[in-house]
Design an enzyme around this catalytic site. Structure first.
Site, PDB file in Angstrom:
ATOM      1  N   LYS A   1       0.803  -1.226   0.000  1.00  0.00           N
ATOM      2  CA  LYS A   1       0.000   0.000   0.000  1.00  0.00           C
ATOM      3  C   LYS A   1       0.836   1.276   0.000  1.00  0.00           C
ATOM      4  CE  LYS A   1      -4.400  -1.777   1.573  1.00  0.00           C
ATOM      5  NZ  LYS A   1      -5.400  -1.907   2.615  1.00  0.00           N
TER       6      LYS A   1
ATOM      7  N   ARG B   1      -3.708  -9.979   5.167  1.00  0.00           N
ATOM      8  CA  ARG B   1      -4.169  -9.982   3.774  1.00  0.00           C
ATOM      9  C   ARG B   1      -3.013  -9.457   2.904  1.00  0.00           C
ATOM     10  NH1 ARG B   1      -6.203  -6.395   0.225  1.00  0.00           N
ATOM     11  NH2 ARG B   1      -7.846  -7.075  -1.202  1.00  0.00           N
TER      12      ARG B   1
HETATM   13  C1  7PM Z   1      -5.445  -0.179  -5.088  1.00  0.00           C
HETATM   14  C2  7PM Z   1      -5.288   0.308  -3.808  1.00  0.00           C
HETATM   15  C3  7PM Z   1      -5.931  -1.444  -5.287  1.00  0.00           C
HETATM   16  C4  7PM Z   1      -5.667  -0.455  -2.727  1.00  0.00           C
HETATM   17  C5  7PM Z   1      -6.276  -2.214  -4.209  1.00  0.00           C
HETATM   18  C6  7PM Z   1      -6.169  -1.716  -2.922  1.00  0.00           C
HETATM   19  C7  7PM Z   1      -8.241  -4.136   1.994  1.00  0.00           C
HETATM   20  C8  7PM Z   1      -9.343  -4.851   1.538  1.00  0.00           C
HETATM   21  C9  7PM Z   1      -8.430  -3.771  -0.124  1.00  0.00           C
HETATM   22  C10 7PM Z   1      -7.917  -4.177   3.384  1.00  0.00           C
HETATM   23  C11 7PM Z   1      -9.790  -5.642   3.660  1.00  0.00           C
HETATM   24  C12 7PM Z   1      -5.544  -3.682  -1.743  1.00  0.00           C
HETATM   25  C13 7PM Z   1      -6.504  -2.530  -1.742  1.00  0.00           C
HETATM   26  N1  7PM Z   1      -7.683  -3.485   0.949  1.00  0.00           N
HETATM   27  N2  7PM Z   1     -10.110  -5.613   2.350  1.00  0.00           N
HETATM   28  N3  7PM Z   1      -9.440  -4.622   0.211  1.00  0.00           N
HETATM   29  N4  7PM Z   1      -8.732  -4.946   4.164  1.00  0.00           N
HETATM   30  N5  7PM Z   1     -10.525  -6.378   4.500  1.00  0.00           N
HETATM   31  O1  7PM Z   1      -4.381  -3.439  -1.352  1.00  0.00           O
HETATM   32  O2  7PM Z   1      -6.988  -3.548   3.889  1.00  0.00           O
HETATM   33  O3  7PM Z   1      -5.879  -4.771  -2.215  1.00  0.00           O
HETATM   34  S1  7PM Z   1      -8.181  -3.120  -1.711  1.00  0.00           S
END
Ligand code: 7PM
Length: 276
Positions: free
Chosen positions: A219, A253
């Protein structure tokens, strides 16, 4: 914790592998290629030690525009059905839409991962009827604009209060506390400082007495602090996963399963020696 017919012991932290189900550039030409890639990626993450596979259709990504319902269903359902049929794992559906939750659980998903913590229309009822565990995530604002000006008096207290309220709503809707997982939502309506304050105080979320999921993998909180591009964030992702584990996170995750499995193993061993 019980995920349909599969029990997962969360007293030992587990890894959730992120499976990106990206849009097809061609209506059918690209379809099989994406499907096969998803199966290969799933198999490799499971071989590397993932306990969960999180399937997301991109609607919840920061900066993203809402994805059309039918499009989201078309993207995730065949993948969920195929993973469930071929592999012994728990598939998580990353969605905020009630209809996607219902259809995904019918297709085999055994965990609902909602970055909007079941606040969308019909989501509480759909999740309660699906009768599978739910991960409730904190977010300030909506993905398209949430990083513009995030503001908190005390980010940790506000995240805890929000999650506590959502847990109460879930229990009112008929879910039981043993079906709930909470997540501070790193990067979702939080400045760099907010994210690191939250990470520093992650242990305080354990006052809610349900498993904590942490998602920091690759991130911006890593990239912006260190000046690293997306493909240079492995070390930062490992350190944040390790720190979250030390603070009591039970599900990590992540994109990089193998490396995180190693980090979590060492961190858990040290954490357990501390308690003696
Ligand atoms: C761009 C930026 C694409 C951020 C995808 C993301 C989380 C989540 C996501 C989290 C839970 C990623 C994020 N982040 N679900 N879905 N917790 N529970 O890094 O931190 O995949 S999307």
């Amino acid at each position: 914790m019980q995920f349909k017919n599969k029990f997962i012991d969360l007293s030992v932290p587990k890894i959730m592998g992120i499976l990106n189900v990206t849009p097809d550039s061609f209506s059918d030409g690209g379809h099989f290629k994406n499907f096969d890639q998803a199966m290969y990626h799933t198999e490799s993450m499971l071989t590397e030690g993932a306990a969960f596979i999180d399937v997301g259709g991109e609607s919840t990504r920061p900066g993203a525009v809402d994805v059309d319902l039918q499009q989201e269903l078309d993207r995730v359902l065949p993948i969920i059905a195929a993973i469930t049929e071929r592999f012994d794992t728990v598939v998580s559906i990353d969605t905020s839409k009630a209809q996607v939750m219902t259809a995904a659980v019918a297709a085999g998903a055994a965990l609902i991962n909602d970055v909007r913590a079941l606040q969308e229309k019909g989501a509480l009822q759909a999740a309660a009827e699906a009768n599978v565990p739910v991960c409730l995530m904190h977010m300030q604002g909506q993905p398209r604009v949430m990083q513009e000006n995030p503001e908190y008096e005390n980010v940790t207290d506000e995240v805890i209060n929000f999650l506590q309220q959502r847990m109460i709503e879930c229990e009112k809707a008929g879910m039981t506390k043993d079906q709930l997982i909470i997540d501070p939502g790193f990067g979702f309506g939080k400045s760099l400082q907010h994210n690191y304050q939250l990470l520093a105080n992650l242990d305080k979320l354990s006052s809610l007495a349900v498993p904590i999921l942490s998602g920091t993998s690759r991130k911006s909180m890593i990239g912006n602090l260190l000046g690293r591009n997306i493909d240079e964030r492995l070390a930062g992702s490992i350190v944040t996963a390790s720190l979250a584990t030390l603070s009591g996170a039970k599900i990590l995750r992540v994109h990089d399963v193998k490396e995180t499995v190693d980090a979590v193993k060492i961190t858990t061993l040290v954490k357990d020696y501390r308690k003696l």
